[in-house]
Structure formats: structure tokens, C-alpha cells
Design an enzyme around this catalytic site. Structure first.
Site, PDB file in Angstrom:
ATOM      1  N   HIS B  60       0.850  -1.202   0.000  1.00 35.90           N
ATOM      2  CA  HIS B  60       0.000   0.000   0.000  1.00 35.90           C
ATOM      3  C   HIS B  60       0.884   1.250   0.000  1.00 35.90           C
ATOM      4  CE1 HIS B  60      -3.923   1.972   1.680  1.00 35.90           C
ATOM      5  NE2 HIS B  60      -3.271   2.786   0.874  1.00 35.90           N
ATOM      6  N   HIS B  62       1.725   5.152  -2.130  1.00 36.92           N
ATOM      7  CA  HIS B  62       1.331   6.173  -3.112  1.00 36.92           C
ATOM      8  C   HIS B  62       2.603   6.772  -3.693  1.00 36.92           C
ATOM      9  CE1 HIS B  62      -2.893   6.240  -1.678  1.00 36.92           C
ATOM     10  NE2 HIS B  62      -2.321   5.895  -0.542  1.00 36.92           N
ATOM     11  N   PHE B  63       2.829   6.528  -4.974  1.00 34.66           N
ATOM     12  CA  PHE B  63       4.023   7.081  -5.624  1.00 34.66           C
ATOM     13  C   PHE B  63       3.687   8.330  -6.445  1.00 34.66           C
ATOM     14  CE2 PHE B  63       7.165   3.255  -5.527  1.00 34.66           C
ATOM     15  CZ  PHE B  63       7.289   3.423  -4.157  1.00 34.66           C
ATOM     16  N   ASN B  94      -4.734   6.194  -7.116  1.00 31.80           N
ATOM     17  CA  ASN B  94      -5.307   7.551  -7.034  1.00 31.80           C
ATOM     18  C   ASN B  94      -4.322   8.592  -7.564  1.00 31.80           C
ATOM     19  OD1 ASN B  94      -3.630   7.188  -4.822  1.00 31.80           O
ATOM     20  ND2 ASN B  94      -4.829   8.501  -3.471  1.00 31.80           N
ATOM     21  N   HIS B 179     -10.640   1.047   1.102  1.00 24.57           N
ATOM     22  CA  HIS B 179     -10.447   2.176   2.023  1.00 24.57           C
ATOM     23  C   HIS B 179     -11.819   2.409   2.623  1.00 24.57           C
ATOM     24  CE1 HIS B 179      -9.180   6.338   3.210  1.00 24.57           C
ATOM     25  NE2 HIS B 179     -10.479   6.541   3.077  1.00 24.57           N
ATOM     26  N   HIS B 232      -5.619  -0.424   5.899  1.00 24.91           N
ATOM     27  CA  HIS B 232      -5.260   0.431   7.051  1.00 24.91           C
ATOM     28  C   HIS B 232      -6.347   0.590   8.115  1.00 24.91           C
ATOM     29  CE1 HIS B 232      -7.399   3.179   4.519  1.00 24.91           C
ATOM     30  NE2 HIS B 232      -6.368   3.637   3.843  1.00 24.91           N
ATOM     31  N   ASP B 306       0.871   2.624   3.783  1.00 26.76           N
ATOM     32  CA  ASP B 306       0.069   3.723   3.212  1.00 26.76           C
ATOM     33  C   ASP B 306       0.969   4.949   2.990  1.00 26.76           C
ATOM     34  OD1 ASP B 306      -1.986   5.282   2.260  1.00 26.76           O
ATOM     35  OD2 ASP B 306      -2.938   5.600   4.205  1.00 26.76           O
ATOM     36  N   HIS B 310       3.511  14.204   0.744  1.00 26.02           N
ATOM     37  CA  HIS B 310       2.991  15.525   0.382  1.00 26.02           C
ATOM     38  C   HIS B 310       4.127  16.529   0.523  1.00 26.02           C
ATOM     39  CE1 HIS B 310      -1.169  14.282   0.122  1.00 26.02           C
ATOM     40  NE2 HIS B 310      -1.056  13.679   1.284  1.00 26.02           N
TER      41      HIS B 310
END
Lengths: 326, 425
Positions: B60, B62-63, B94, B179, B232, B306, B310
Site C-alpha cells: 500500500h 502512493h508514488f 489515485n 479504504h 489500514h 500507506d 505531500h
């Protein structure tokens, strides 16, 4: 050394609160003079940064700053680059470059005044942030109560209404408790959460709350503009169940209780019209006292320099050369 | 050719560490045993006192590519993974555009082949543009190797849409990752509803907003005969819901827990620290304790971070405005060691099982193990050394983590994958 910022009541020490209330008493004595202005903040600049609409708090701060001879600038959010997408952080950088001495800020986001305070040398005063805190409202409320009860320890204040969204409820109850006042909440189950501090009794029934024996009944404004989610069925029902109706006003009068409200009042919702003529209504006193309390706060804070967040208590001193003569 | 001497080897099958020499050559583990002969030309590493274990696998992450490369790229994300001892990841879809078609998935995988030094897999969307309305073209993604379908970050709101997707995609051997959040209950701010949300004056997200969907999606999976993976989990009752469904045995359900939900509570948010703002939000100590219990019991099949980068600018806003999410790849393994293994709350076998073996099994991949004949996919961990998570240490493009500038016990010393030494300190 005084503090740089006033962000909340929670971190204020009792000695600081007592000091500010004493100072407010002195400043209030000015109001009976023909010249109400003193030079305490002469040459200082106060920036009013109001992201939310406000009449009372805004004008109260402006009058307070002007009575201390400060220069007041109103930052008009509607005409600023914020409407062009500028972030608050960019705005802060711009304001810091202007080296203003004080920033009075109101914003719908909780915690935002603290963020500004960490990034500017200006003294930052929280004039209301989201549902978090409204420290000068709490101070003026306490000041108003102390005028009626010079030793308020053991007195009881019942706060009625939307506790969930109210920064006034949070700040005022915290401050009153620090002064030894007992506080209880009354309101709809949807607006008085079960997880309010355990030190505050929580009522959902008006009769039970009155049986608790309050000395002051403090009505919160129903924020009709924020009722995007329906927390109670109708205004009419709210008034009947939680409002001060004519019948209840008669009972309050018989008991000799004081009534307070932070304003502006929704007539016929929190209060029936007759409350405005009730002799123990302190609503106008609150407005008047707001000016002296805010003068005391502005006079007390010390802007400028490299200020870390102050966690530990430092004995307050009078800032500048303010001398209040009786 | 590398000969690791006197390493202590961790496996998913035993809490006891096996001391052994390990010879790695031509991308495989060629030999194990005590006092192995040193082959000519071999690089000899004294691994005494250090732990050799399979590479971790994070299901899990986010790249952020395509669309948000200012936060993370496949290159920086995969380097963060290597930095933390992770040798394989599954991206969430996403991105912008969302990974809801074969062409979008193909572009990501092609990008990863050229820019990542570890295998990067991706999940695909359940619905077009993650809008919860029209089914994404699932079979085309399956052809490219996608196994996991999720509208991650947004719960597929309409249960009828999700049920149809489950009925359809299960036929292709795919599974669903959820999610779990009822948006109307959760509200826009990532803060647990309770004492802390009241104190901070921010609308809280009640745990029931998560628990309702955990239950709903497992029921839907049962009705569809699908496999659902709950992402998660943050609440005690969420864990107990999964435990109950698993005990029934009539639905295929797996679940993951993130290190931050085991470690932190809403109290850590303190003075509106946005490095503790994530969704689902940090809850209470009772929830943390229950999640740890669930992990040890096996209610949670795997640990996943997860990883949600940012930019500093975004996270430096006030708490309400700042986006949800923290990074995790650089820090997960060391923090698990420091907070759980070292204090004796669980052993290395649990880490290997939950953060390496089961994560790969979920994706239908061969499990990495330190065994003769297995491909080299391993890391060397020094339990006595320390790691300070400075900005320079982090390989993720963003540093939005509560661990920033903290020093924790443990250090990933070396990462070997196939014929490559990916990391050496």
C-alpha cells in the site's frame, strides 16, 4: 516579561488571568472621561485580519487599539489576493514583511492563529478560530461575571446551546473553571457531545439543569448559518426545549439569575424578546467590557523579537508606560 | 559473489534466529551453513550480530505518478523503499489520471521498469476515475498483471456498484482492497472524534464511519464470493469486526494495519501537528492496543505503510487545510524494530511474516526467503546501530513524517536484490 501572543485560554495561568482582569478594571475607568485615549501603543501598528464576518469583535478590537493610540489597518479579505488563490501562508509571509506589531486574527480554521504566531514577530491575538478558542470573549465574560460576583469561586454558570461548534463555550468554560467557577452544559444531544470534559456536568433536560442551581445562565448563539447539517428539527422546537421562553424568564427572574449571551442574539430562538429588558441581563455589559479587556490584552502582549512559543509561566509586567488614573 | 559470515537469519516460521553463513552468487542464495569456505573472488562481509532477513514488501504505497510528481516519483518512491529495506511495492491508483484503464496502468509499469530498481506493481481502480459510478475496464488491467482493485482514498459509495464489480472481477481472479469510510460521517478533517477533536475544535471522524464500511464490504464480498482486503484499519471495533468475519470462515477476507496506527494516538497531534494528520485518523491508546493484539493474533495478515508523500508547502499549512497522509517507506522497518521487536512486544518472525511473506502472498507473488536455491532478495539489519531520520537521510521526495529528526534504534545496512546490491551503509 509578557507574552508575545494570546492564542488560547487553556495555556493561560491563573495569575495572568487575574492580572488581565485587574488591568481591564483600570482601563474601564477611562471610559467615563471625556478623553478616552491614552498613548500606550503610540507608534504601534495593529492589523485586523478577519477571514470571517464579525461586527462586535472586530469593532471592539478596533476601538480598543485606537484608545491605546495604535494605528489600525483593516486587511480586507474580500479585496485581497486571497481571492486570487493566495494561501494563508503566503499572506503571512507578506504580512511579516510589513512588520506590523500586532495581528488580530479570526478564521474558520482551528489552530490557524497559532500557525501565524509561529511565523511572525507580530503579537498575534486569536479573535476566534473555528470551534477552538475565543480567548478575549472568555476574558470579557469573566470580567462581566466578576463585576457581579467579585469572588466568583463556587458560583455556577450554565452554558446553553451548541457546545459542539462553540469556541465561546470552550474558552469561557475553561477560564471560569480556572477562576473556581462551576460550569455545566445544556443542549441537544446532537450538539453537546458525550466526550466533553468530565469536569463539566452535561444536561440535555432544562429542568434538570435548573435544578443544578446556576447563578448565571449563558445562552450561546445558535449558528443558523452553519446548520448545513440538521442538528435539531426546527428553530421553534429549539426555542421551546432549550430557549428562554417568557415562562422560563419569569422563573429566572424569581430566582434572581443573571443572563449572558455573546451576541448577536437570535430573538425568539435563544431568548424571548423580553430578555432584552430584563434587569439582570448582562448582554450590554459584555459588549462594553469587551473594549477594556481587549485594551488590557493589547497593552500586555509584547510583539517583536525572536519569540519561541511560551509554555512556562512568566510573571506578568505592565507593558510600556501605561498609567491609569482613577 | 557475496559471503555473509555469521549472520542471524530471520524467517516467518520461527522466532528463533538461525546463525549461519550465507553465500550469494548469480542472484541466488547458493549455500548456507557454518564456516562456509570462501570462494575465490567472493566479497566477505562479517555479519556477526546483524540480522539477515527477506526484503520487505509494501502492499500500500502512493508514488503520486502520474500527476503529482512534485510529491513523489516512481524513482524517489522506490529509493525510499530501498532505504527502508523494502524490495517490492504495490502502488495505489489515485493518481491523475487515475489508473482506471489498461493504457494508464501500462504507462505506470513502463515508467517503473525504467526508473525503479525494485519491482513496482500497481493496483487498478474499481470505477472510472474513482468516481464510484461506472466500472473501470478491469480485464485490460488484469492482462497487465493487476490483481488488486481499489478506489483507494475514496470508498466506492454505492454498494450496488461495488457488488457488481466484485461479481464481475472475481471471475478474472482479482480481489478488492477497501479504504473504509462513510464520507457523510467522516467529514472532511482527519481527526478522531473524541476528547481531542473537542479540545482542538475540529470536526472529528467517528470510528463507526470506518467500521460500517469494513462490515459492509465484507458482507458484499461474501455475497459476491469475492476476496476483499481491508486497508489500514485504525479502530478496535474495526479489528474485532474482521476477527469475527474471519472466524466464520465463509468469506475470503484479508486485512492490513499501518505502523502509524499501532504507534500513535490522536494525543500526538498536540498543537495541530500536521505530520500526524492521516486518514483514517489516529485514534486512542485503546485502539492502538487492540490493533497490536490483532496483528499478533493474525487478524491482520499484513503490515503496509500507506506511504503518502505531500510537499512541505502543503503540510506546512494549518491542520484543517493540510492534506492527509504521512510517508512510511523510509521509516517503517526501523520503527517496528525500535517500538516492538526491541522491547519484546513481538519477534522478527512476525515482521517477516506480516511485512514480507504475507504481503507477497496477497499479490500472488513468490515469497522471499533466506533458503538455498531462492533468489537473493534480502536485507541486513543492525540491531545495535541507530538511525536518525534527518531530511538528508530520507529518500522520499517528501518528508511528511512524525519521525523526522528522531533517532531510533536499528539500521538497514544492506539491501540485496538479485545480482545487485541496492543499498549499503
Amino acid at each position: 516579561m509578557a507574552r508575545k501572543d494570546l492564542l488560547d485560554i487553556a495555556s493561560l495561568h491563573r495569575e495572568e488571568i487575574e492580572f488581565l482582569l485587574d488591568q481591564s478594571t483600570s482601563f474601564k475607568k477611562l471610559f467615563t472621561r471625556s478623553v478616552k485615549k491614552i498613548p500606550a501603543l503610540e507608534g504601534k501598528s495593529v492589523l485586523m485580519l478577519f477571514y470571517e464576518a464579525s461586527t462586535r469583535t472586530h469593532s471592539s478590537f478596533e476601538v480598543a487599539a485606537k484608545r491605546l493610540s495604535a494605528e489600525v489597518t483593516n486587511f480586507n479579505v474580500d479585496h485581497s489576493s486571497i481571492t486570487k488563490g493566495e494561501s494563508v501562508r503566503e499572506t503571512i509571509e507578506t504580512l511579516q514583511a510589513m512588520r506590523t506589531d500586532y495581528i488580530v486574527v479570526r478564521h474558520s480554521h482551528s489552530g490557524l492563529p497559532g500557525m501565524i504566531a509561529r511565523q511572525t514577530t507580530a503579537a498575534v491575538i486569536n479573535a476566534g478560530d473555528g470551534a477552538h478558542e475565543h480567548p478575549t470573549q472568555a476574558l470579557l465574560d469573566a470580567f462581566t461575571i466578576k463585576e457581579k460576583f467579585p469572588d466568583p469561586r463556587g458560583k455556577k454558570v450554565l452554558i446553553i446551546g451548541d457546545i459542539l461548534h462553540s469556541r465561546v463555550a470552550r474558552s469561557t468554560s475553561t477560564l471560569l473553571q480556572k477562576l473556581g467557577v462551576e460550569v455545566a452544559y445544556l443542549g441537544p444531544g446532537s450538539l453537546v457531545p458525550k466526550y466533553v470534559p468530565a469536569t463539566i456536568p452535561r444536561f440535555t433536560d432544562y429542568e434538570a439543569a435548573m435544578a443544578w442551581g446556576p447563578d448565571v445562565v449563558y445562552l450561546l448563539r445558535v449558528q443558523l448559518e452553519r446548520q448545513d447539517v440538521q442538528f435539531f428539527p426546527s428553530v421553534r422546537e429549539y426555542h421551546r426545549v432549550y430557549g428562554i421562553t417568557n415562562t422560563r424568564l419569569a422563573e429566572i427572574s424569581d430566582r434572581g439569575l443573571y443572563i449572558m449571551h455573546p451576541g448577536p442574539v437570535n430573538r425568539g430562538v435563544e431568548l424571548c424578546d423580553a430578555v432584552m429588558d430584563y434587569e439582570r441581563s448582562l448582554i450590554t455589559n459584555q459588549v462594553e467590557n469587551g473594549i477594556s479587556v481587549r485594551m488590557a490584552v493589547l497593552d500586555w502582549l509584547t510583539p517583536g523579537g525572536d519569540f519561541p512559543r511560551q509554555e512556562s509561566y512568566v510573571a506578568p509586567q505592565r507593558a510600556n508606560s501605561t498609567v491609569i488614573m482613577p | 559473489m557475496i559471503l555473509l559470515q555469521n549472520a542471524r537469519i530471520a524467517s516467518e516460521n520461527s522466532p528463533t534466529l538461525l546463525e549461519s553463513d550465507v553465500l550469494i552468487a548469480e542472484g541466488k542464495i547458493q549455500d548456507m551453513g557454518s564456516k562456509l569456505a570462501i570462494p575465490e573472488g567472493a566479497r566477505v562481509i562479517d555479519a556477526r550480530g546483524r540480522i539477515l532477513m527477506p526484503g520487505m514488501f509494501d502492499a500500500h504505497v502512493h508514488f503520486r505518478a502520474p500527476g503529482f510528481e512534485n510529491k513523489e516519483t516512481i524513482t524517489t518512491g522506490s529509493e525510499a523503499a530501498i532505504n527502508g529495506g523494502v524490495t517490492g511495492v504495490v502502488m495505489m491508483p489515485n493518481t491523475r489520471p487515475a489508473l482506471d484503464s489498461a493504457s494508464a496502468v501500462d504507462a505506470v509499469l513502463e515508467n517503473a521498469r525504467h526508473r525503479a530498481r525494485i519491482p513496482v506493481y500497481t493496483s487498478g481502480c474499481v470505477t472510472k476515475n474513482r468516481e464510484g459510478k461506472e466500472l473501470a475496464e478491469i480485464e485490460g488491467m488484469r492482462e497487465l498483471g493487476v490483481k488488486m482493485l481499489t478506489d483507494d482514498g475514496d470508498t466506492t459509495a454505492d454498494p450496488a456498484v461495488l457488488l457488481r464489480a466484485m461479481q464481475y472481477a472475481t471471475e478474472f481472479g482479482m480481489f478488492f482492497a477497501s479504504h473504509c469510510e462513510v464520507p457523510e460521517l467522516a467529514g472532511p478533517r482527519a481527526l478522531n472524534e473524541g476528547v481531542m477533536s473537542y479540545r482542538l475544535g475540529i470536526k472529528g471522524s467517528p470510528a463507526c464511519a470506518e467500521e460500517i464500511i469494513i462490515d459492509r464490504d465484507i458482507r458484499l464480498a461474501r455475497a459476491a464470493g469475492a476476496h476483499v482486503h481491508i486497508q489500514h484499519v485504525s479502530s478496535k471495533l474495526g479489528m474485532e469486526t474482521i476477527r469475527w468475519w474471519k472466524s466464520r470462515g465463509d468469506v475470503k477476507v484479508t486485512a492490513e494495519v499501518a505502523p502509524h496506527h499501532l504507534l500513535f494516538t490522536d494525543e500526538h497531534i498536540g498543537d495541530y501537528d500536521t505530520n500526524y494528520k492521516m486518514n483514517p485518523p489516529l485514534r486512542t491508546q485503546a485502539d492502538c492496543d487492540a490493533l497490536l493484539e490483532g496483528l499478533k493474533e493474525g487478524v491482520f495478515d499484513l503490515i503496509a505503510t500507506d506511504h503518502a508523500p505531500h510537499t512541505p508547502f502543503e503540510k506546512a499549512q494549518d491542520f484543517v487545510s493540510a492534506p492527509n497522509g504521512i510517508t512510511g517507506l523510509d521509516t517503517a522497518l526501523v520503527s517496528l524494530y525500535h517500538h516492538f521487536v526491541e522491547p519484546g512486544k513481538f519477534d522478527w518472525d512476525l515482521v517477516v511474516k506480516r511485512y514480507s511473506a504475507e504481503s507477497r502472498r496477497l499479490m500472488g507473488l513468490p515469497v522471499a526467503a533466506i533458503e538455498v536455491g531462492q533468489p537473493a532478495d534480502c536485507l541486513l539489519f543492525d540491531t545495535e546501530a541507530e538511525t536518525t531520520f534527518t531530511k538528508d537521510f530520507m529518500k522520499s521526495k517528501s518528508q511528511n513524517t512524525p519521525f523526522i529528526d528522531q533517532t531510533l534504534k536499528g539500521r538497514v545496512d544492506m539491501v540485496i536484490l538479485g545480482t545487485e546490491v541496492l543499498l549499503e551503509r
